[in-house]
Design a protein around this motif. Structure first.
Motif, PDB file in Angstrom:
ATOM      1  N   ALA A   1      -7.309 -36.921  14.501  1.00 36.21           N
ATOM      2  CA  ALA A   1      -7.584 -35.847  15.459  1.00 36.21           C
ATOM      3  C   ALA A   1      -6.424 -34.845  15.486  1.00 36.21           C
ATOM      4  O   ALA A   1      -6.638 -33.625  15.574  1.00 36.21           O
ATOM      5  N   VAL A   2      -5.202 -35.344  15.398  1.00 36.69           N
ATOM      6  CA  VAL A   2      -4.038 -34.451  15.365  1.00 36.69           C
ATOM      7  C   VAL A   2      -4.002 -33.672  14.061  1.00 36.69           C
ATOM      8  O   VAL A   2      -3.768 -32.449  14.047  1.00 36.69           O
ATOM      9  N   LEU A   3      -4.248 -34.353  12.952  1.00 36.89           N
ATOM     10  CA  LEU A   3      -4.195 -33.685  11.651  1.00 36.89           C
ATOM     11  C   LEU A   3      -5.250 -32.594  11.524  1.00 36.89           C
ATOM     12  O   LEU A   3      -5.013 -31.561  10.887  1.00 36.89           O
ATOM     13  N   ARG A   4      -6.412 -32.814  12.127  1.00 34.67           N
ATOM     14  CA  ARG A   4      -7.473 -31.805  12.039  1.00 34.67           C
ATOM     15  C   ARG A   4      -7.096 -30.517  12.755  1.00 34.67           C
ATOM     16  O   ARG A   4      -7.625 -29.444  12.428  1.00 34.67           O
TER      17      ARG A   4
ATOM     18  N   ALA B   1      -3.897 -26.852  22.842  1.00 28.04           N
ATOM     19  CA  ALA B   1      -5.265 -26.735  23.352  1.00 28.04           C
ATOM     20  C   ALA B   1      -6.173 -27.880  22.914  1.00 28.04           C
ATOM     21  O   ALA B   1      -7.363 -27.870  23.230  1.00 28.04           O
ATOM     22  N   ILE B   2      -5.664 -28.866  22.194  1.00 34.00           N
ATOM     23  CA  ILE B   2      -6.515 -29.944  21.701  1.00 34.00           C
ATOM     24  C   ILE B   2      -7.088 -30.733  22.881  1.00 34.00           C
ATOM     25  O   ILE B   2      -6.359 -31.075  23.825  1.00 34.00           O
ATOM     26  N   PRO B   3      -8.373 -31.017  22.899  1.00 38.89           N
ATOM     27  CA  PRO B   3      -8.945 -31.824  23.993  1.00 38.89           C
ATOM     28  C   PRO B   3      -8.550 -33.290  23.827  1.00 38.89           C
ATOM     29  O   PRO B   3      -8.985 -33.966  22.899  1.00 38.89           O
ATOM     30  N   ALA B   4      -7.706 -33.745  24.716  1.00 35.68           N
ATOM     31  CA  ALA B   4      -7.213 -35.123  24.624  1.00 35.68           C
ATOM     32  C   ALA B   4      -7.705 -35.889  25.838  1.00 35.68           C
ATOM     33  O   ALA B   4      -7.332 -35.589  26.974  1.00 35.68           O
ATOM     34  N   GLY B   5      -8.524 -36.868  25.586  1.00 36.95           N
ATOM     35  CA  GLY B   5      -9.074 -37.644  26.685  1.00 36.95           C
ATOM     36  C   GLY B   5      -8.254 -38.854  27.042  1.00 36.95           C
ATOM     37  O   GLY B   5      -8.536 -39.512  28.048  1.00 36.95           O
TER      38      GLY B   5
END
Length: 691
Positions: free
Chosen positions: A293-296, A334-338
């Motif tokens: 998810a971070v790499l994307r 801004a990455i959506p982190a749940g």
């Protein structure tokens, strides 16, 4: 048959080619040192010529200063020259003030001189690189002028201002002449060297970090020695930056950008460590999913550049690479982190990218033009890593200078003032060298002894037959050029440097030469006694060992970290970072890799605690945070982790009902990062701190 007959000829040709290649390599290797020897000789001759033309009383001090300022690297020479000018002026003002305070009191004057030497040794230990040299010079410049003032009888004669003005003039002439010769014949290479080091380190850190995200839990432990070696390499950039400041006034003006580049690399390493600790504690499938998810969120162009470990893109287009890093950092914000774990990985990756962006800012300054945002400057508040080494050096300097002064008074030795001067030079100059001080003092004594022998031969066997300045220059060339070439070699430089720098004052060239063998040998004996006393002082009162200094820096950091957990607002974030950066830079090169990693862990934990303290009032959980941090100060990692886990549960309940979900998530990620560090370095955080 013809082929067999030609075989010896071919063998001979190959041998000749091999020997020619070896000879060519030897000549190429000898070229730069020999060129430095010529520069050294030209600097000394120019300084002596100007001083003779001005008819200065002690023209040899101009030649001496020129010799002492000359270094094999242009930036080091110019930087040393500036600090020598400042140190000389400060020392001259100090001795004039001291004379005014004790005009007819020899005892008070001598005690004051010893105290001034101790103060300069203390400051020289606290400072770094050529700033430390300037502080040391302020100490022994005062001793040099005091030697002229005291003379053979030991009474101040009221001519301190006249002597001080003369010495400052002579020394500044030497510095200016050396600067003219060096700047006119050497274009310097520190800028290119620093650019190559920054690009190589940044590319390697970026590639290893990208590899950690790609592996996500598997074989991450193999990177641990690499990370710790990178910490040592970043620390080693400091003296190169000092040389760069000397080569260019523009780079000196923008030096905070270069310091921010080093700080950025430390931040990148701290973020890399935090990411690895988190991935190592997650199940493999979860680690793989969150790392992906971070790499994307990282642009493909930047991912490709980071994985290559090639410094070429970093040097050819640092501004473009910096824009890519800044863009990736904005995307990760801004990455959506749940989950707190994913938020931690994203935030620490931002930390890595921001650190690399600061490094690229420094690289852009070196190879292109500075562009983009200017990194925030480190707090101007000075940070002392550890007071104890400086206090020991100050005590040693006071005792040594005082002991030589007392010996002079008791024996009524006519050359005692000269012995005081050379004792002050060695004991102050080598004080910042820590465990190397004794060896360097011995090498300095040996080099000065060899210079004395050579000066005696030249003064009494050659110079009486020389009547012109051209002849003197030729005589100096026969000595200074080979000694300068040897000084530029990496081996035994500490012995050849005093051979080059102390030859001119021992020879004492003047407009009207005096060949007094008794005076010469008395001076030589006084010099040997002073240097020997200083070397002996390093043996009788040795500096702290590298192992002990490393342990103290680690323990002091732990003490300050515990104070941070119990005293709200004790240090702002930039002060905490500046303190830890200063201790990282003060770590001896012999420090264990684990100790460097522990300082990086303390840096991260302290930064996270400071951020949590800022967020706690906003979330209304100040008391809960204080309760969680209370266990941290009790040398119990398990209790601290339990308290932080309870605090995390409290934050989680706020996330379910409160409007500030993103703030809560960032706070929980900070708590998680602190827990990861406590698990990774539990033994360190449970150790007993200094003080």
């Amino acid at each position: 048959m013809p082929g067999a007959l030609d075989e010896p000829g071919r063998i001979g040709a190959r041998r000749f080619a091999a020997r020619s290649g070896t000879l060519t390599s030897a000549v190429a290797a000898a070229g730069p040192p020999l060129l430095f020897g010529i520069r050294l000789w030209a600097s000394v001759c120019l300084a002596l010529y100007v001083a003779f033309w001005l008819q200065l009383d002690n023209a040899y001090w101009a030649g001496t200063s020129a010799a002492l300022v000359c270094q094999p690297f242009l930036g080091a020479s110019l930087r040393k020259g500036w600090f020598r000018m400042i140190g000389t002026l400060v020392g001259a003002v100090a001795i004039v003030t001291l004379t005014a305070c004790f005009p007819q009191e020899r005892a008070g004057f001598l005690v004051g001189l010893a105290l001034w030497g101790a103060a300069c040794a203390l400051v020289a230990t606290l400072l770094r690189n050529f700033a430390a040299y300037g502080a040391a010079l302020a100490g022994y410049t005062a001793a040099i002028i005091a030697s002229d003032e005291l003379g053979a009888t030991g009474g101040t004669d009221g001519l301190a201002f006249t002597f001080a003005l003369a010495r400052v003039t002579e020394i500044w002439i030497g510095i200016a002449c050396a600067g003219i010769v060096l700047a006119g014949t050497d274009f310097g290479g520190a800028r290119r060297q620093l650019a190559a080091l920054l690009a190589g380190l940044s590319a390697e850190i970026a590639a290893r970090f990208s590899s950690a995200l790609t592996q996500a839990g598997s074989a991450l432990s193999e990177m641990q020695p690499v990370r710790r070696e990178h910490i040592r390499q970043v620390i080693a950039l400091d003296p190169v930056i000092d040389q760069v400041k000397g080569e260019s006034s523009i780079l000196h003006y923008h030096s905070p950008v270069l310091q921010a580049a080093v700080d950025g690399l430390f931040e990148a390493l701290a973020g890399w460590c935090a990411v690895v600790w988190r991935l190592a504690r997650l199940p493999d499938d979860t680690a793989r999913r969150e790392a992906d998810a971070v790499l994307r969120s990282v642009p493909a162009e930047l991912r490709s550049a980071l994985l290559q470990a090639d410094p070429l893109p970093w040097t050819t287009d640092p501004i473009g690479m910096r824009r890519l890093c800044d863009g990736a950092a904005r995307a990760l914000i801004a990455i959506p982190a749940g989950a707190p774990s994913l938020r931690l990985l994203a935030d620490q990756t931002i930390r890595v990218l921001t650190g690399l962006s600061d490094a690229l800012g420094g690289l852009a300054l070196l190879v292109a033009e500075p562009a983009g945002r200017t990194p925030p400057l480190r707090s101007v508040r000075p940070h002392v890593p550890d007071w104890l080494p400086a206090l020991i050096n100050a005590a040693r300097a006071f005792v040594t200078i005082g002991a030589v002064e007392l010996f002079w008074i008791m024996t009524e030795w006519p050359n005692g003032a000269v012995a005081i001067t050379w004792a002050a030079i060695s004991v102050i100059l080598f004080a910042p060298r820590a465990d190397e001080a004794y060896a360097r003092a011995v090498d300095f004594t040996i080099g000065t002894g060899l210079a004395t022998v050579c000066a005696a031969v030249v003064a009494f066997a050659i110079l009486p037959n020389v009547a012109t300045f051209a002849g003197l220059s030729i005589v100096l060339a026969l000595y200074l050029i080979p000694v300068g070439a040897l000084m530029a070699q990496p081996w035994q430089a500490t012995m050849f440097a005093p051979m080059a720098g102390n030859f001119v004052p021992l020879l004492g060239p003047a407009n009207q030469m005096s060949y007094d063998t008794v005076h010469f040998y008395n001076n030589a004996l006084a010099i040997a006694a002073g240097c020997g006393a200083a070397a002996l002082s390093f043996r009788l009162l040795p500096p702290l060992s590298p192992a002990l200094r490393s342990r103290r820096l680690i323990a002091l950091t732990l003490r300050d970290l515990r104070r941070l957990t119990t005293d709200a607002g004790r240090l702002p974030g930039d002060d905490w970072e500046g303190l830890i950066y200063s201790r990282l830079e003060a770590l001896p090169d012999q420090a264990e890799p684990l100790q460097r990693a522990q300082l990086i862990a303390a840096l991260s934990v302290g930064t996270d605690i400071i951020h949590l303290r800022r967020l706690a009032p906003r979330l209304g959980v100040v008391q809960e945070l204080e309760a969680a941090l209370a266990a941290f100060a009790q040398e119990d990692s398990a209790a601290a982790i339990a308290g932080l886990t309870a605090f995390d549960h409290r934050l989680a309940s706020l996330g379910e009902t409160g409007p500030e979900d993103s703030v809560v998530l960032r706070a929980r990620s900070r708590v998680l990062a602190v827990c990861d560090a406590l698990v990774r370095h539990g033994t360190y955080f449970e150790a007993r701190a200094c003080g």
